[in-house]
Design a protein around this motif. Structure first.
Motif, short mmCIF file in Angstrom:
data_model
loop_
_atom_site.label_atom_id
_atom_site.label_comp_id
_atom_site.label_asym_id
_atom_site.label_seq_id
_atom_site.Cartn_x
_atom_site.Cartn_y
_atom_site.Cartn_z
N THR A 177 68.69 -19.53 101.96
CA THR A 177 68.12 -19.13 103.24
C THR A 177 69.17 -19.08 104.32
O THR A 177 69.13 -18.21 105.21
CB THR A 177 66.99 -20.10 103.65
N MET A 187 61.92 -13.94 107.89
CA MET A 187 62.15 -14.25 106.49
C MET A 187 60.88 -14.83 105.89
O MET A 187 60.15 -15.56 106.58
CB MET A 187 63.30 -15.24 106.34
N PRO A 188 60.61 -14.53 104.60
CA PRO A 188 61.42 -13.69 103.72
C PRO A 188 61.22 -12.21 104.01
O PRO A 188 60.16 -11.79 104.46
CB PRO A 188 60.91 -14.06 102.33
N ARG A 315 64.46 -24.78 104.27
CA ARG A 315 64.12 -23.36 104.26
C ARG A 315 62.98 -23.05 105.22
O ARG A 315 63.02 -22.08 105.99
CB ARG A 315 63.75 -22.94 102.84
N ALA A 319 62.95 -20.39 108.49
CA ALA A 319 62.00 -19.27 108.58
C ALA A 319 61.17 -19.36 109.85
O ALA A 319 60.90 -18.34 110.51
CB ALA A 319 61.10 -19.26 107.35
#
Length: 480
Positions: A177, A187-188, A315, A319
Motif C-alpha cells: 500500500t 485505494m484500492p 493498509r 486508504a
C-alpha cells in the motif's frame, strides 16, 4: 533559427532535446527558471551546505527506464542504491522492509512471506519485460503478452477489494500500500495498484537509487549531452506563445495541457483544444523539508537503513487518509513519503547534520501548512524526532503551483492518475504526443507513460517528430 525548439527542461524535455541533437539537428532548449531540471532540481535548503531536492528525490526508474538504459545514465552520474529500497514502519516498533533481495524480504514477512513471494516473484522474473511494456505506447503491448497477463492479474487483485485475500498480517499489505499510494488517489484502484506493483518489482531488482549530489545530477547530465551534440540551452527565458518558436521545423513542449492551451491559442484545432480543457488534474502535495541534528530515530532499526520510508500505519489507515484527500479534506494522520538522502550521500549536508525530504497528500490548491501533521506522523514511529529537528521549510500545494505553472493546483504528476486517463492522456489517440498543430509535440508527464523521472514522454515525442518532420530514425543514445 533552429531545426527544433524544446520548451521546458524537465527530464522529458531534456530527453527529447538530446535525442534530436544526437540525430544531427540544431536544437534550442528554453527554460523559464535560472537552472534546468523541472521536477529534478536540487537547491540549498535554509542554510549553506544543506542541499535538498525540490521535487523528486529517489529514482526507481533511473536504472530501469528504457530511455535511461539507452542513455547509460548509470555510467554518467554516481548513484547510490540502498540495500533496503523502502520501509514501512508500524506501531510497536514493527516494520515491513523491502530489501533488494526478494528472498530476504519474504523472510521478514512472517506468515505472509509465502503469499508475498507468490505475488511478486513472477513479476520480478520478468521485470525488464514488464517495465518496457508499461513504458511503451499502448499499441506495442502485444509484444509482451505473457508479461502483460501476469502484471494485469496482479493489478486486478491489488487494485480491487480482493487486495487482502492472500494476507493475514500487517507487514506485507503495508509494504504494497505504501508504494501504491505514490500516485494521489483512492485505494484500492487499478491505477494505484499498477504503479505500486511496478515500483515494488523495481525495488527487488535494480533498487531505488539516490543520485549523489541530488536529483540535479540527472538533469545536468542530460543538458550536458544536449550541449555536447551542438544544442543550445537557454535559461531564464519564458516562452509565452508558439509564435516565439515558429521559425523551428519542430517544437516539443514539456508542459501541461493547460500551458499548451495558452501557448497554442487559436492555432489549436477547436476539437483538440476542447479535449485539453477536459483533461483532469489530480490532488496535490504539501512538501515539508527538514534540517536535522542527527538521523531520524526510527523505533525499528531496519527502517534506518532504508532509502525511502512510507509513513502512515496499516493498509486501512492509508486508504482512509487517501479517501479523505479525495473528498477534499486534510487528513489528521496523512500518508507521508520521506527520504533522508544524507544518510547515503554525506555531500548533501555538513558533518553532524542531515536533511529530510518529505511530502504528504492534500486537496488541490491547498494553502494549509501540514508541518505539524507530518511531524506527528514521523514522531509516532520515531520517538524523539522532534528533538532532532533544527529547522523546517514548508511548500504548500498552492506554493507548488506558483513555483511551476505545470503543477496545476499543486499536482506534480501532470494530471490525475485514473483509469480513464491511463487511456486518455491528454487525448484519446494512438499517438497522444502529437498535437493538432503540425510539427508541435507534447512530451510531458501529461502524456504516456505518465508521471516519474524516466524520460519516456520525451523519447516518444522525439521519435514521432523525427519520423514526421525529418524522416530520421532515433539515434544511438549511449555515452561516447
Amino acid at each position: 533559427m533552429s531545426d527544433v525548439s524544446v520548451v521546458g527542461t524537465g527530464p522529458n524535455g531534456l530527453a527529447a532535446a538530446l535525442v534530436m541533437a544526437r540525430a544531427g539537428l540544431s536544437v534550442r532548449v528554453f527554460e523559464t527558471e535560472p537552472t534546468v531540471g523541472g521536477g529534478s532540481r536540487t537547491k540549498e535548503l535554509l542554510e549553506p551546505g544543506h542541499r535538498y531536492d525540490v521535487c523528486s528525490a529517489v529514482h526507481p526508474m533511473a536504472l530501469a527506464s528504457p530511455f535511461f538504459r539507452r542513455f547509460g545514465l548509470a555510467d554518467r552520474i554516481r548513484l547510490t542504491v540502498p540495500e533496503i529500497s523502502y520501509a514501512h514502519p508500524l506501531d510497536g516498533g514493527d516494520a515491513g522492509l523491502a530489501y533488494r533481495d526478494l528472498d530476504r524480504t519474504v523472510q521478514g514477512l512472517g506468515d505472509d512471506g509465502g503469499a508475498f513471494d507468490a505475488l511478486m516473484r513472477p513479476l520480478v522474473r520478468r521485470s525488464e519485460a514488464i517495465t518496457d511494456l508499461l513504458m511503451s505506447p499502448l499499441f506495442r503491448a502485444y509484444r509482451q503478452p505473457v508479461a502483460g497477463a501476469l502484471f494485469g492479474r496482479a493489478a486486478l487483485e491489488q487494485g480491487t477489494r480482493l487486495w487482502n485475500r492472500r494476507f493475514s498480517g500487517a507487514r506485507a499489505p503495508a509494504l504494497l500500500t505504501g508504494v501504491a499510494a505514490h500516485p494521489v488517489g483512492r485505494m484500492p484502484s487499478l491505477p494505484s495498484a499498477g504503479g505500486g506493483l511496478l515500483l515494488s518489482l523495481l525495488a527487488h531488482t535494480v533498487g531505488w537509487p539516490i543520485p549523489v549530489g541530488g536529483s540535479q545530477a540527472i538533469a545536468d547530465a542530460m543538458a550536458d549531452d544536449v550541449q555536447a551534440h551542438g544544442g543550445e540551452v537557454v535559461t531564464g527565458r519564458r516562452i509565452a506563445s508558439l509564435d516565439e518558436v515558429a521559425d523551428s521545423r519542430a517544437v516539443i513542449l514539456d508542459v501541461s495541457p493547460s500551458v499548451l492551451l495558452q501557448l497554442g491559442g487559436d492555432r489549436l484545432v477547436p476539437r483538440y483544444a476542447r479535449a485539453l480543457e477536459r483533461f483532469r488534474y489530480g490532488n496535490a502535495a504539501c512538501k515539508v523539508d527538514f534540517i536535522l541534528s542527527g538521523p531520524v530515530p526510527w523505533a525499528n532499526g531496519g527502517v534506518r537503513q532504508a532509502g525511502t520510508v512510507h509513513v502512515g500505519g496499516r493498509r486501512e489507515e492509508l486508504a482512509a487518509a487517501e479517501a479523505q484527500v479525495a473528498a477534499g479534506r486534510h487528513p489528521e494522520k496523512p500518508y507521508v513519503l520521506l527520504s533522508q538522502p544524507s544518510s547515503f550521500d554525506p555531500s548533501r549536508a555538513p558533518a553532524g547534520r542531515h536533511i529530510l525530504w518529505t511530502y504528504c497528500h492534500v486537496p488541490a490548491g491547498s494553502t494549509v501548512d501540514m508541518t505539524e501533521a507530518v511531524t506527528a506522523q514521523i514522531e509516532r514511529f520515531a520517538p524523539g524526532f522532534r528533538d532532532v529537528v533544527v529547522r523546517s521549510q514548508v511548500t504548500t500545494a498552492a506554493d507548488l503551483a506558483r513555483y511551476n505553472e505545470n503543477y496545476v493546483g499543486g499536482d506534480f504528476g501532470g494530471g490525475a492518475v485514473t483509469l480513464a486517463q491511463m487511456l486518455i492522456r491528454p487525448v484519446l489517440s494512438a499517438k497522444p504526443w502529437r498535437t493538432s498543430v503540425p510539427g508541435v509535440y507534447l512530451s510531458s508527464a501529461s502524456t504516456p507513460p505518465g508521471p516519474g523521472v524516466h524520460g519516456m514522454g520525451g523519447l516518444h515525442a522525439a521519435e514521432l517528430a523525427l519520423k514526421d518532420v525529418f524522416g530520421l530514425p532515433v539515434p544511438d543514445l549511449a555515452p561516447a
